[in-house]
Scaffold this motif. Structure first.
Motif, PDB file in Angstrom:
ATOM      1  N   ALA A  21       2.135  14.594  -8.606  1.00 14.49           N
ATOM      2  CA  ALA A  21       2.982  15.786  -8.482  1.00 14.49           C
ATOM      3  C   ALA A  21       3.641  16.182  -9.801  1.00 14.49           C
ATOM      4  O   ALA A  21       3.961  17.350  -9.999  1.00 14.49           O
ATOM      5  N   GLY A  22       3.819  15.228 -10.688  1.00 23.77           N
ATOM      6  CA  GLY A  22       4.581  15.514 -11.895  1.00 23.77           C
ATOM      7  C   GLY A  22       3.817  15.495 -13.198  1.00 23.77           C
ATOM      8  O   GLY A  22       4.420  15.596 -14.264  1.00 23.77           O
ATOM      9  N   HIS A  23       2.504  15.368 -13.160  1.00 22.61           N
ATOM     10  CA  HIS A  23       1.734  15.246 -14.397  1.00 22.61           C
ATOM     11  C   HIS A  23       0.541  16.191 -14.418  1.00 22.61           C
ATOM     12  O   HIS A  23      -0.115  16.383 -13.398  1.00 22.61           O
ATOM     13  N   ASP A  24       0.293  16.711 -15.590  1.00 22.84           N
ATOM     14  CA  ASP A  24      -0.913  17.491 -15.822  1.00 22.84           C
ATOM     15  C   ASP A  24      -2.002  16.491 -16.182  1.00 22.84           C
ATOM     16  O   ASP A  24      -1.904  15.777 -17.180  1.00 22.84           O
ATOM     17  N   HIS A  25      -3.001  16.415 -15.370  1.00 25.53           N
ATOM     18  CA  HIS A  25      -4.044  15.398 -15.548  1.00 25.53           C
ATOM     19  C   HIS A  25      -4.789  15.529 -16.871  1.00 25.53           C
ATOM     20  O   HIS A  25      -5.402  14.568 -17.330  1.00 25.53           O
ATOM     21  N   ASP A  26      -4.743  16.707 -17.500  1.00 26.80           N
ATOM     22  CA  ASP A  26      -5.416  16.876 -18.783  1.00 26.80           C
ATOM     23  C   ASP A  26      -4.582  16.343 -19.941  1.00 26.80           C
ATOM     24  O   ASP A  26      -5.113  16.013 -20.990  1.00 26.80           O
ATOM     25  N   ASP A  27      -3.250  16.268 -19.752  1.00 26.00           N
ATOM     26  CA  ASP A  27      -2.366  15.875 -20.848  1.00 26.00           C
ATOM     27  C   ASP A  27      -2.040  14.393 -20.888  1.00 26.00           C
ATOM     28  O   ASP A  27      -1.753  13.850 -21.937  1.00 26.00           O
ATOM     29  N   GLU A  28      -2.049  13.746 -19.749  1.00 22.73           N
ATOM     30  CA  GLU A  28      -1.661  12.337 -19.701  1.00 22.73           C
ATOM     31  C   GLU A  28      -2.754  11.531 -19.028  1.00 22.73           C
ATOM     32  O   GLU A  28      -3.194  11.871 -17.933  1.00 22.73           O
ATOM     33  N   PRO A  29      -3.195  10.450 -19.662  1.00 23.18           N
ATOM     34  CA  PRO A  29      -4.284   9.669 -19.070  1.00 23.18           C
ATOM     35  C   PRO A  29      -3.846   8.950 -17.792  1.00 23.18           C
ATOM     36  O   PRO A  29      -2.704   8.510 -17.664  1.00 23.18           O
ATOM     37  N   GLN A  68       0.829  -1.216   0.000  1.00 23.09           N
ATOM     38  CA  GLN A  68       0.000   0.000   0.000  1.00 23.09           C
ATOM     39  C   GLN A  68       0.859   1.259   0.000  1.00 23.09           C
ATOM     40  O   GLN A  68       0.570   2.212  -0.723  1.00 23.09           O
ATOM     41  N   ALA A  69       1.920   1.260   0.805  1.00 23.97           N
ATOM     42  CA  ALA A  69       2.808   2.425   0.867  1.00 23.97           C
ATOM     43  C   ALA A  69       3.480   2.658  -0.480  1.00 23.97           C
ATOM     44  O   ALA A  69       3.592   3.804  -0.940  1.00 23.97           O
ATOM     45  N   ALA A  70       3.912   1.586  -1.134  1.00 20.79           N
ATOM     46  CA  ALA A  70       4.545   1.718  -2.453  1.00 20.79           C
ATOM     47  C   ALA A  70       3.547   2.245  -3.482  1.00 20.79           C
ATOM     48  O   ALA A  70       3.889   3.083  -4.321  1.00 20.79           O
ATOM     49  N   LEU A  71       2.314   1.774  -3.404  1.00 16.50           N
ATOM     50  CA  LEU A  71       1.276   2.229  -4.330  1.00 16.50           C
ATOM     51  C   LEU A  71       0.955   3.707  -4.113  1.00 16.50           C
ATOM     52  O   LEU A  71       0.874   4.489  -5.065  1.00 16.50           O
ATOM     53  N   ILE A  72       0.792   4.092  -2.857  1.00 13.89           N
ATOM     54  CA  ILE A  72       0.501   5.494  -2.541  1.00 13.89           C
ATOM     55  C   ILE A  72       1.649   6.389  -2.999  1.00 13.89           C
ATOM     56  O   ILE A  72       1.422   7.472  -3.557  1.00 13.89           O
ATOM     57  N   THR A  73       2.882   5.932  -2.817  1.00 16.46           N
ATOM     58  CA  THR A  73       4.048   6.701  -3.274  1.00 16.46           C
ATOM     59  C   THR A  73       4.031   6.853  -4.779  1.00 16.46           C
ATOM     60  O   THR A  73       4.242   7.960  -5.305  1.00 16.46           O
ATOM     61  N   ARG A  74       3.781   5.775  -5.500  1.00 21.63           N
ATOM     62  CA  ARG A  74       3.716   5.831  -6.973  1.00 21.63           C
ATOM     63  C   ARG A  74       2.648   6.830  -7.429  1.00 21.63           C
ATOM     64  O   ARG A  74       2.872   7.620  -8.345  1.00 21.63           O
ATOM     65  N   ILE A  75       1.493   6.790  -6.820  1.00 23.40           N
ATOM     66  CA  ILE A  75       0.401   7.690  -7.197  1.00 23.40           C
ATOM     67  C   ILE A  75       0.764   9.134  -6.873  1.00 23.40           C
ATOM     68  O   ILE A  75       0.545  10.036  -7.695  1.00 23.40           O
ATOM     69  N   ALA A  76       1.349   9.376  -5.712  1.00 22.08           N
ATOM     70  CA  ALA A  76       1.727  10.738  -5.309  1.00 22.08           C
ATOM     71  C   ALA A  76       2.784  11.321  -6.243  1.00 22.08           C
ATOM     72  O   ALA A  76       2.696  12.494  -6.624  1.00 22.08           O
ATOM     73  N   VAL A  77       3.753  10.512  -6.635  1.00 17.43           N
ATOM     74  CA  VAL A  77       4.789  10.984  -7.565  1.00 17.43           C
ATOM     75  C   VAL A  77       4.155  11.339  -8.900  1.00 17.43           C
ATOM     76  O   VAL A  77       4.460  12.375  -9.502  1.00 17.43           O
ATOM     77  N   TRP A  78       3.243  10.508  -9.369  1.00 23.87           N
ATOM     78  CA  TRP A  78       2.566  10.795 -10.643  1.00 23.87           C
ATOM     79  C   TRP A  78       1.740  12.070 -10.532  1.00 23.87           C
ATOM     80  O   TRP A  78       1.787  12.924 -11.409  1.00 23.87           O
TER      81      TRP A  78
END
Length: 119
Positions: free
Chosen positions: A61-69, A49-59
């Motif tokens: 923080a670094g992605h524009d939700h409109d540009d990348e699915p 769960q911690a690894a999953l939450i980290t992966r999601i948080a990194v994404w």
């Protein structure tokens, strides 16, 4: 023993009417691999769960939700890779080599057009 899946929050898998949903067959396979490995004792669920939450948080923080699915199960699979590599179950190089081998397969390699298998 079953995986204690979150019903809400960043680690919660997608659901529809309370049922888990998968947009592609690989997503359900990735889900099943993680649960089976957890049940076999390969890692603890809080670690995953911690690894999953980290992966999601990194994404996030670094992605524009409109540009990348967004794809929850890409993060799920990445978290599984992180945990297995972190536990020494597989090396990051092994994961990379296997992913590259899978990428080289032609589209539809595992499905016959004739559908001569039971449905």
């Amino acid at each position: 023993m079953t995986a204690p899946l979150d019903a809400e929050g960043p680690a919660a898998p997608p659901r529809s009417n309370g049922e888990l949903t998968f947009a592609e067959p690989w997503e359900s396979r990735a889900f099943g691999m993680a649960v089976a490995l957890y049940e076999a004792g390969a890692f603890t669920w809080p670690r995953f769960q911690a690894a999953l939450i980290t992966r999601i948080a990194v994404w996030d923080a670094g992605h524009d939700h409109d540009d990348e699915p967004w794809n929850y199960y890409q993060h799920w699979l990445g978290a599984l890779e992180d945990v297995l590599a972190g536990e020494g179950t597989v090396s990051a190089d092994e994961v990379t080599a296997r992913a590259q081998a899978l990428d080289r397969r032609p589209p539809g390699h595992d499905h016959r057009d004739g559908h001569d298998h039971p449905r």
